[in-house]
Design an enzyme around this catalytic site. Structure first.
Site, mmCIF file in Angstrom:
data_model
loop_
_atom_site.group_PDB
_atom_site.id
_atom_site.type_symbol
_atom_site.label_atom_id
_atom_site.label_comp_id
_atom_site.label_asym_id
_atom_site.label_seq_id
_atom_site.Cartn_x
_atom_site.Cartn_y
_atom_site.Cartn_z
ATOM 1 N N GLU A 1 -1.533 -10.217 9.196
ATOM 2 C CA GLU A 1 -0.506 -10.889 8.356
ATOM 3 C C GLU A 1 0.869 -10.689 9.003
ATOM 4 O OE1 GLU A 1 -3.279 -9.367 4.860
ATOM 5 O OE2 GLU A 1 -2.915 -8.864 7.152
ATOM 6 N N ASP B 1 -0.462 -4.979 5.655
ATOM 7 C CA ASP B 1 -1.506 -6.102 5.070
ATOM 8 C C ASP B 1 -1.326 -6.167 3.539
ATOM 9 O OD1 ASP B 1 -2.301 -3.515 5.028
ATOM 10 O OD2 ASP B 1 -4.207 -4.005 4.403
ATOM 11 N N GLU B 2 -1.897 -7.221 2.972
ATOM 12 C CA GLU B 2 -2.167 -7.330 1.530
ATOM 13 C C GLU B 2 -1.029 -6.924 0.616
ATOM 14 O OE1 GLU B 2 -6.814 -6.422 0.899
ATOM 15 O OE2 GLU B 2 -5.616 -4.759 1.066
ATOM 16 N N ASN B 3 0.194 -7.630 1.081
ATOM 17 C CA ASN B 3 1.279 -7.458 0.151
ATOM 18 C C ASN B 3 1.528 -8.729 -0.446
ATOM 19 O OD1 ASN B 3 4.154 -6.810 -0.759
ATOM 20 N ND2 ASN B 3 5.206 -7.356 1.040
ATOM 21 N N HIS C 1 0.877 -1.290 -0.013
ATOM 22 C CA HIS C 1 0.109 -0.218 0.057
ATOM 23 C C HIS C 1 0.862 1.244 0.089
ATOM 24 C CE1 HIS C 1 -3.847 -1.904 0.293
ATOM 25 N NE2 HIS C 1 -3.433 -2.654 1.312
#
Length: 677
Positions: A370, A318-320, A254
């Site tokens: 995460e 998150d969300e890597n 992000h």
């Protein structure tokens, strides 16, 4: 409003009756112990407040606000508009007693006792934070008859179940001004929430002034950011309300906005970056193997951390997906040289280095779930967001973190941007049915409501946060046994209107959006439709419908609609009971709603059309015709077969989305049609 409350009172008697609370009080969150004493304290111009405790800002600020809100709601011209020290007014109507000024932390004592009798009111607390929580409860006790306003007589002993009761607002996808933040802080305080999580950076913008790295706000913010002085102002304002402020700087993913300003920190060599305009998960990621990344973050956090006195600092995490890591040969070699088998292991390496930086600054690291890996120190706080609610009963990331000894907070089940019903959020129990030891249970600090702002602007954000967040606040404050959905719904209707008194715009701004849709024509027909339509849920508005950019219009029909469309709730409940017993009284209530929907097309058809209204034409027309047919059937009139066949087709048409919304009554229209035809 009275008719709506009557409906919810009847609803309370008829279904969802788990652990009913035998009280007509409209308190939210519901206190731990409530005893009514059949007395009342009448509000008169002579009402005064005396403060008996150490000098500080919180109680005088809240007491003054209390007097303004009380006077505005009651219409009573109160002679003394400010609280006084107890030594100056020992015979005050309301006495607020406390012993200490609290330093806000997860250890803060927020308990209080509130007594209301005909002769006076007293609030007793250990800390000033407990005292202001008691003042909020007292204001919710205000009722009236034809001749006076009064506080209901009670003895309340209260304290929160969880120490962390938060609201996260994302200001990166859409920027929200200090005024927007402050009005939501006031609303949080009114329902005893105590943590504001400020999501300040993401792919779409970096929202904090940096004097160390000025391109972060000059290049990566579109000119929309908070100065240091504005941040200090918000933190101080929140402190007066008993609310801690936790910043979030989301890394290593992000990171598009950061890399727009400083591309040399990226994982893709020689790449150029621009601020992201769409929603979603993107590939730009900080490079975790170069020392410049850690120098940058240490310098940035050293500058920013003093603006936020709280002990906790959120780093996202998150969300890597690691796409750019996979494409970088140097990063792959680093992984091999350091026995890092996966990108998850590499991110753990990154997170551990960040934790050391934050520890030097006196901060505890918080990250999305995460970050929970075998090597992550137990001093980190795990923010649980993934998985369905049912997963909690089987041991989701919240439970897993607690069992491993991490402090943890829950957001799974509290994602209000998904536009799901308040009932689903209210029924999300943080601990569930898992058997935990006392030590493990103590690791669960509480939870946070998450307001991601891909699809909201400052015009509509309040309508997405409130009033549903008030019900989640109750879940995090009240006893675990307080689960009666209908008692909650009945009380929530009162709280919904009270929120306007602290500046929340969730009700008034609907008309602003609708006037924009009609080009300032009559909005009655559209108001009728918004009471039965809801925005598409769980991100399908953006993923399966229209693809929105950050600067797309958010003044459309879907933006005027909200979760829990009131007339839809009522109609669906009435149809259920009518089909069970064919009761004439229920039939009469259904006819009132059907008549309203049958008539709305006449109003709609008179509007001068424009491209914003055109997508609603088939919704309005077909709803009108289906409602007219059902009215005839309910009234026992003979309906031609051709009309019945056409009605069935129209119901099928109404099942499709209209202007990124769904008609929440269509299934019960169909059930009623099949039963009557």
């Amino acid at each position: 409003m009275h008719k709506l409350l009557t409906f919810f009172y009847l609803l309370t008697l008829s279904c969802w009756s788990q652990n009913p609370i035998q009280s007509s009080l409209n308190l939210m969150p519901w206190p731990q112990e409530v005893q009514e004493n059949e007395q009342q304290f009448t509000v008169t111009p002579n009402l005064t407040i005396a403060i008996n405790g150490p000098s500080g800002m919180r109680v005088p600020h809240t007491a003054t606000s209390f007097l303004r809100r009380l006077s505005n709601r009651s219409g009573v011209f109160i002679n003394e508009g400010f609280p006084a020290p107890f030594s100056n007014d020992s015979t005050a109507s309301i006495t607020v007693n406390f012993k200490t000024i609290a330093a806000l932390s997860i250890e803060t004592d927020e308990s209080y006792n509130l007594q209301v009798t005909a002769n006076g009111i007293s609030i007793n607390a250990t800390t000033d934070v407990g005292a202001i929580r008691g003042l909020e409860t007292l204001l919710q006790l205000l009722e009236n008859d034809a001749t006076s306003y009064y506080f209901v007589g009670v003895n309340i002993t209260d304290a929160p179940r969880f120490v962390w009761r938060g609201l996260m607002i994302d200001v990166s996808r859409h920027f929200h001004s200090v005024d927007v933040i402050k009005r939501n802080l006031r609303a949080m305080a009114s329902v005893k929430m105590n943590v504001f999580h400020w999501h300040l950076t993401d792919d779409q913008g970096f929202r904090v002034e940096s004097k160390t790295y000025p391109k972060l706000h000059t290049v990566a913010s579109d000119g929309l950011y908070y100065t240091h002085e504005q941040i200090k102002d918000v933190v101080a304002y929140a402190n007066k309300l008993g609310i801690r402020v936790i910043p979030e700087f989301d890394v290593p993913g992000h990171a598009t906005a950061i890399l727009t300003a400083y591309p040399e920190l990226g994982s893709k060599p020689d790449a150029s970056y621009t601020i992201e305009r769409f929603s979603g998960v993107f590939n730009p990621t900080l490079n975790p193997i170069i020392e410049d990344t850690y120098t940058f973050l240490e310098n940035l956090f050293t500058e920013i951390a003093p603006l936020f006195p709280d002990a906790y600092f959120h780093i996202g995490g998150d969300e890597n997906a690691g796409k750019h890591w996979n494409e970088n040969e140097a990063i792959q070699q680093f992984k091999a040289d350091n026995n890092l088998a996966t990108n998850h292991d590499l991110q753990t390496y990154f997170n551990i280095r960040l934790e050391k930086i934050l520890n030097k600054l006196g901060k505890h690291l918080v990250g999305w779930d995460e970050i929970m890996t075998p090597n992550m120190p137990k001093t980190a706080v795990i923010h649980s967001w993934r998985g369905e609610n049912e997963g909690l009963q089987k041991g989701g990331t919240l439970i897993e973190a607690a069992q491993k000894g991490y402090k943890t907070i829950l957001s799974n089940g509290f994602y209000i941007d998904r536009m799901e019903s308040v009932i689903k959020h209210y029924q999300t129990e943080p601990i569930g049915t898992i058997s935990l030891s006392a030590e493990e249970e103590a690791c669960i600090l509480g939870g946070e409501v998450t307001m991601w702002s891909e699809l909201v602007t400052s015009l509509t954000i309040d309508s997405r946060i409130w009033p549903r967040t008030a019900a989640i606040a109750e879940r995090l404050w009240s006893n675990k046994t307080v689960t009666d959905v209908n008692h909650m719904l009945k009380r929530l209707q009162v709280i919904n209107y009270n929120l306007e008194a602290v500046g929340i715009t969730h009700l008034r701004n609907k008309a602003v959006v609708l006037r924009n849709l009609t080009n300032n024509q009559n909005i009655d027909a559209l108001k009728t439709l918004t009471n039965i339509c809801e925005p598409l849920k769980i991100y399908s508005r953006n993923e399966g419908g229209t693809e929105y950019k950050t600067y797309s219009p958010f003044t459309l029909f879907a933006d005027a609609c909200t979760a829990d469309a009131m007339d839809a709730l009522q109609f669906n409940h009435l149809v259920k009971h009518f089909l069970a017993d064919k009761n004439e009284a229920t039939s009469a209530e259904i006819k009132i709603l059907l008549t309203r929907w049958a008539d709305q097309y006449e109003l709609f058809s008179k509007l001068e059309k424009n491209p914003k209204l055109t997508p609603l034409e088939p919704l309005s027309l077909n709803l009108s015709q289906v409602s007219a047919t059902l009215l005839n059937l309910l009234n026992g009139k003979k309906v031609p077969k051709k009309t019945l066949k056409e009605c069935k087709k129209q119901i099928t048409l109404l099942k499709q989305p209209f202007a990124d919304t769904e008609l929440m009554i269509v299934n019960n229209l169909e059930l009623l049609f099949e039963a009557l035809k």
